[in-house]
Write a protein that holds these residues in place. Structure first.
Motif, PDB file in Angstrom:
ATOM      1  N   ASN A  75       0.856  -1.189   0.000  1.00 15.91           N
ATOM      2  CA  ASN A  75       0.000   0.000   0.000  1.00 15.91           C
ATOM      3  C   ASN A  75       0.893   1.241   0.000  1.00 15.91           C
ATOM      4  O   ASN A  75       1.572   1.534   0.988  1.00 15.91           O
ATOM      5  CB  ASN A  75      -0.903  -0.016   1.241  1.00 15.91           C
ATOM      6  N   THR A  76       0.899   1.973  -1.098  1.00 15.44           N
ATOM      7  CA  THR A  76       1.781   3.136  -1.231  1.00 15.44           C
ATOM      8  C   THR A  76       1.529   4.168  -0.143  1.00 15.44           C
ATOM      9  O   THR A  76       2.465   4.801   0.365  1.00 15.44           O
ATOM     10  CB  THR A  76       1.604   3.784  -2.619  1.00 15.44           C
ATOM     11  N   ARG A  77       0.277   4.338   0.246  1.00 18.94           N
ATOM     12  CA  ARG A  77      -0.041   5.325   1.287  1.00 18.94           C
ATOM     13  C   ARG A  77       0.603   4.921   2.611  1.00 18.94           C
ATOM     14  O   ARG A  77       1.162   5.765   3.323  1.00 18.94           O
ATOM     15  CB  ARG A  77      -1.559   5.443   1.450  1.00 18.94           C
ATOM     16  N   ASP A  78       0.538   3.621   2.951  1.00 19.56           N
ATOM     17  CA  ASP A  78       1.166   3.141   4.186  1.00 19.56           C
ATOM     18  C   ASP A  78       2.675   3.385   4.168  1.00 19.56           C
ATOM     19  O   ASP A  78       3.266   3.825   5.157  1.00 19.56           O
ATOM     20  CB  ASP A  78       0.909   1.641   4.368  1.00 19.56           C
ATOM     21  N   ILE A  79       3.293   3.075   3.039  1.00 15.51           N
ATOM     22  CA  ILE A  79       4.745   3.239   2.927  1.00 15.51           C
ATOM     23  C   ILE A  79       5.125   4.710   3.064  1.00 15.51           C
ATOM     24  O   ILE A  79       6.077   5.069   3.770  1.00 15.51           O
ATOM     25  CB  ILE A  79       5.249   2.691   1.574  1.00 15.51           C
ATOM     26  N   THR A  80       4.366   5.566   2.391  1.00 14.93           N
ATOM     27  CA  THR A  80       4.647   7.003   2.450  1.00 14.93           C
ATOM     28  C   THR A  80       4.562   7.516   3.884  1.00 14.93           C
ATOM     29  O   THR A  80       5.417   8.294   4.337  1.00 14.93           O
ATOM     30  CB  THR A  80       3.657   7.773   1.556  1.00 14.93           C
ATOM     31  N   LEU A  81       3.546   7.066   4.615  1.00 14.56           N
ATOM     32  CA  LEU A  81       3.400   7.480   6.015  1.00 14.56           C
ATOM     33  C   LEU A  81       4.569   6.991   6.868  1.00 14.56           C
ATOM     34  O   LEU A  81       5.022   7.692   7.782  1.00 14.56           O
ATOM     35  CB  LEU A  81       2.077   6.949   6.584  1.00 14.56           C
ATOM     36  N   ALA A  82       5.074   5.800   6.563  1.00 12.29           N
ATOM     37  CA  ALA A  82       6.218   5.265   7.310  1.00 12.29           C
ATOM     38  C   ALA A  82       7.444   6.152   7.126  1.00 12.29           C
ATOM     39  O   ALA A  82       8.157   6.470   8.089  1.00 12.29           O
ATOM     40  CB  ALA A  82       6.514   3.836   6.861  1.00 12.29           C
ATOM     41  N   PHE A  83       7.694   6.566   5.890  1.00 15.53           N
ATOM     42  CA  PHE A  83       8.831   7.458   5.628  1.00 15.53           C
ATOM     43  C   PHE A  83       8.624   8.814   6.311  1.00 15.53           C
ATOM     44  O   PHE A  83       9.566   9.397   6.853  1.00 15.53           O
ATOM     45  CB  PHE A  83       9.027   7.636   4.120  1.00 15.53           C
ATOM     46  N   GLU A  84       7.393   9.308   6.277  1.00 10.67           N
ATOM     47  CA  GLU A  84       7.106  10.603   6.901  1.00 10.67           C
ATOM     48  C   GLU A  84       7.326  10.541   8.411  1.00 10.67           C
ATOM     49  O   GLU A  84       7.884  11.473   9.008  1.00 10.67           O
ATOM     50  CB  GLU A  84       5.673  11.030   6.576  1.00 10.67           C
ATOM     51  N   LYS A  85       6.896   9.451   9.057  1.00  9.55           N
ATOM     52  CA  LYS A  85       7.089   9.304  10.506  1.00  9.55           C
ATOM     53  C   LYS A  85       8.569   9.185  10.846  1.00  9.55           C
ATOM     54  O   LYS A  85       9.031   9.704  11.869  1.00  9.55           O
ATOM     55  CB  LYS A  85       6.318   8.088  11.013  1.00  9.55           C
ATOM     56  N   HIS A  86       9.305   8.496   9.994  1.00 11.95           N
ATOM     57  CA  HIS A  86      10.750   8.376  10.224  1.00 11.95           C
ATOM     58  C   HIS A  86      11.414   9.751  10.169  1.00 11.95           C
ATOM     59  O   HIS A  86      12.206  10.107  11.051  1.00 11.95           O
ATOM     60  CB  HIS A  86      11.372   7.444   9.176  1.00 11.95           C
ATOM     61  N   LEU A  87      11.085  10.521   9.137  1.00 10.11           N
ATOM     62  CA  LEU A  87      11.676  11.854   8.992  1.00 10.11           C
ATOM     63  C   LEU A  87      11.277  12.775  10.136  1.00 10.11           C
ATOM     64  O   LEU A  87      12.091  13.557  10.643  1.00 10.11           O
ATOM     65  CB  LEU A  87      11.254  12.471   7.658  1.00 10.11           C
ATOM     66  N   ALA A  88      10.017  12.682  10.553  1.00 11.07           N
ATOM     67  CA  ALA A  88       9.544  13.534  11.644  1.00 11.07           C
ATOM     68  C   ALA A  88      10.259  13.208  12.950  1.00 11.07           C
ATOM     69  O   ALA A  88      10.468  14.085  13.795  1.00 11.07           O
ATOM     70  CB  ALA A  88       8.032  13.359  11.819  1.00 11.07           C
ATOM     71  N   THR A  89      10.661  11.957  13.117  1.00 11.55           N
ATOM     72  CA  THR A  89      11.320  11.529  14.359  1.00 11.55           C
ATOM     73  C   THR A  89      12.814  11.792  14.338  1.00 11.55           C
ATOM     74  O   THR A  89      13.392  12.264  15.325  1.00 11.55           O
ATOM     75  CB  THR A  89      11.076  10.023  14.609  1.00 11.55           C
TER      76      THR A  89
END
Length: 496
Positions: A75-89
């Protein structure tokens, strides 16, 4: 890339198997990790283990050294959110490891569905998700304008056909070629490599038959897979590289330079020049390597030796060859060597020789040749019989190189044991056919070669050994008369 505390990595498929092992290995270097997986329970457990490991390097951070993100990698949306959470952290992305993978649950030829939950899903997880995660990782690293490394998990089944699961094999082959095609991103400071281990003892690997695994040389140790991944991360020369890992051959890059030269395109100007594979490929060689050295004289080999890391000296001498060692032979003579029994002189004189390299025989691939060496090429399998075999690399005069067909472990046995038996029979014994050949201590390495060579020459073979199991082995090798000296008198055991 130097692995040091404070770097950050995103690892998909991190809740189990290779992904889990790599997450913990990175944590062991002080790297912050985002654990991405569909399994929430196991994913959170791994994140907790990563934090525990990271606590050795970091005090009060004000943020977690590991986070878990539940994600369906298809799921591209799930993957995108994972990268966003990583960057935010963590504010950056240094390493991305795409290790999520599954086998096809239904045999391809028996699947009567549209494949949504079977073969299509396998391809989506193993290949499409890898493409998607790699795409997002590259975009993230480009935006940050910082160097980064991406490791995609392929498989040895992506290098040769896996008839038991063509969908898995095909999807992993796609990962291999996709990754190798991304080598040009190195110009932007982004290196993408693929790791191709053979069968590893994971949940997926356990589904395979143990007999089949045994035929393939057993499960590849997870430690070897981790070592390979870390090498791909740290070696700055590696981009678009495929590291093949097996128990039978060790770690080697695929394809070899010679094979690669067959399809690489060159400009018309360069194509007119003779392509030389004999120059040392320094850009593909590590700056240092490990070897075993004898540091004190003792017949206890473990006490006498230790492993050291030394620089790989390039360029090599003009008449020398650099061999990347894949297999090394273990001999009883190793302890005689480490204790100094092969040297003459007093203990004081012998101590002056320390330290010296260990190992007598090895098989590998030629990694570089000197300028004056014209009869040997880079990529050629070869064997050596000289000191220094217990090492990742060895440099020897070209006259010591024995070209072989394949760098297989069986070649090791032929070097000392095989040659000794052959020379003893053909040269010293001047063996003929239709004679009786007596081989003592026939169940040993040299003895086994001797009885087989004597039988191949058309002789009747009498062999001695001690014990029922050894006697049984010799009979299986075709020995005509076995004398077990534990229950028979050798002098009277054979009357002709």
């Amino acid at each position: 890339m130097e692995l040091k505390p404070g770097l950050s990595a995103l690892v998909s498929g991190a809740a189990s198997g290779i992904g889990k092992a790599l997450s913990l290995a990175l944590a062991g270097k002080g790297v912050f990790v985002t654990v991405v997986d569909f399994s929430e329970e196991r994913g959170k457990e791994v994140a907790s283990l990563v934090e525990k490991e990271n606590s050795k390097f970091h005090g009060n951070l004000g943020f977690p050294s590991a986070i878990f993100v539940k994600c369906d990698v298809t799921n591209t949306r799930d993957i995108t959110l994972a990268f966003e959470k990583h960057l935010a952290t963590y504010g950056g992305l240094d390493i991305c490891i795409n290790s999520a993978g599954i086998s096809n649950p239904v045999p391809f030829q028996k699947d009567e569905t549209d494949g949504t939950k079977t073969w299509r899903h396998t391809i989506n997880v193993n290949l499409i998700a890898v493409v998607d995660c790699t795409r997002l990782a590259i975009k993230t690293m480009q935006a940050l304008q910082k160097p980064g490394v991406i490791i995609n998990l392929g498989s040895a089944a992506g290098l040769y056909p896996a008839y038991v699961d063509p969908i898995y094999s095909g999807s992993k082959a796609g990962v291999v070629m996709f990754t190798r095609s991304l080598a040009p991103y190195k110009r932007q400071g982004i290196r993408v490599n693929v790791l191709c281990p053979e069968f590893v003892q994971t949940e997926m690997g356990e589904k395979l038959g143990h007999r089949f695994i045994s035929l393939m040389g057993g499960f590849v140790p997870m430690e070897m897979v981790v070592k390979g991944a870390l090498e791909l991360i740290m070696d700055k020369s590696r981009a678009g590289s495929c590291l093949w890992i097996t128990n039978r051959r060790g770690m080697e890059y695929w394809p070899t330079p010679i094979e690669e030269a067959k399809y690489l395109l060159r400009s018309s100007a360069s194509s007119r020049k003779k392509i030389s594979l004999q120059a040392p490929l320094s850009t593909q060689l590590p700056p240092s390597f490990e070897k075993v050295v004898v540091h004190t004289l003792s017949h206890h080999f473990r006490d006498a030796t230790h492993i050291v890391r030394v620089p790989l000296k390039l360029p090599i001498e003009s008449d020398h060859v650099l061999l990347k060692i894949i297999y090394a032979g273990v001999n009883a003579s190793d302890v005689n060597f480490s204790s100094g029994r092969y040297f003459q002189g007093s203990n004081k004189d012998l101590s002056s020789l320390l330290p010296f390299d260990a190992g007598f025989e090895a098989v590998g691939i030629i990694a570089a040749v000197g300028d004056s060496v014209s009869d040997l090429k880079v990529g050629t399998p070869a064997a050596v019989m000289t000191y220094g075999g217990y090492a990742e690399f060895i440099t020897v005069p070209s006259k010591h190189i024995l070209p072989i067909g394949r760098p297989d472990p069986e070649v090791i046995a032929m070097l000392t044991s095989g040659l000794t038996a052959s020379i003893a029979l053909d040269k010293a014994g001047q063996m003929e056919s239709r004679k009786v050949v007596l081989v003592t201590a026939a169940a040993g390495g040299t003895g086994q070669f001797a009885v087989q060579l004597a039988k191949l020459a058309g002789n009747k073979v009498v062999a001695t050994c001690g014990g029922k199991e050894k006697a049984r082995l010799l009979k299986e090798l075709g020995v005509d008369r076995v004398i077990d000296y534990k229950i028979e008198d050798i002098k009277t055991g054979y009357s002709g």
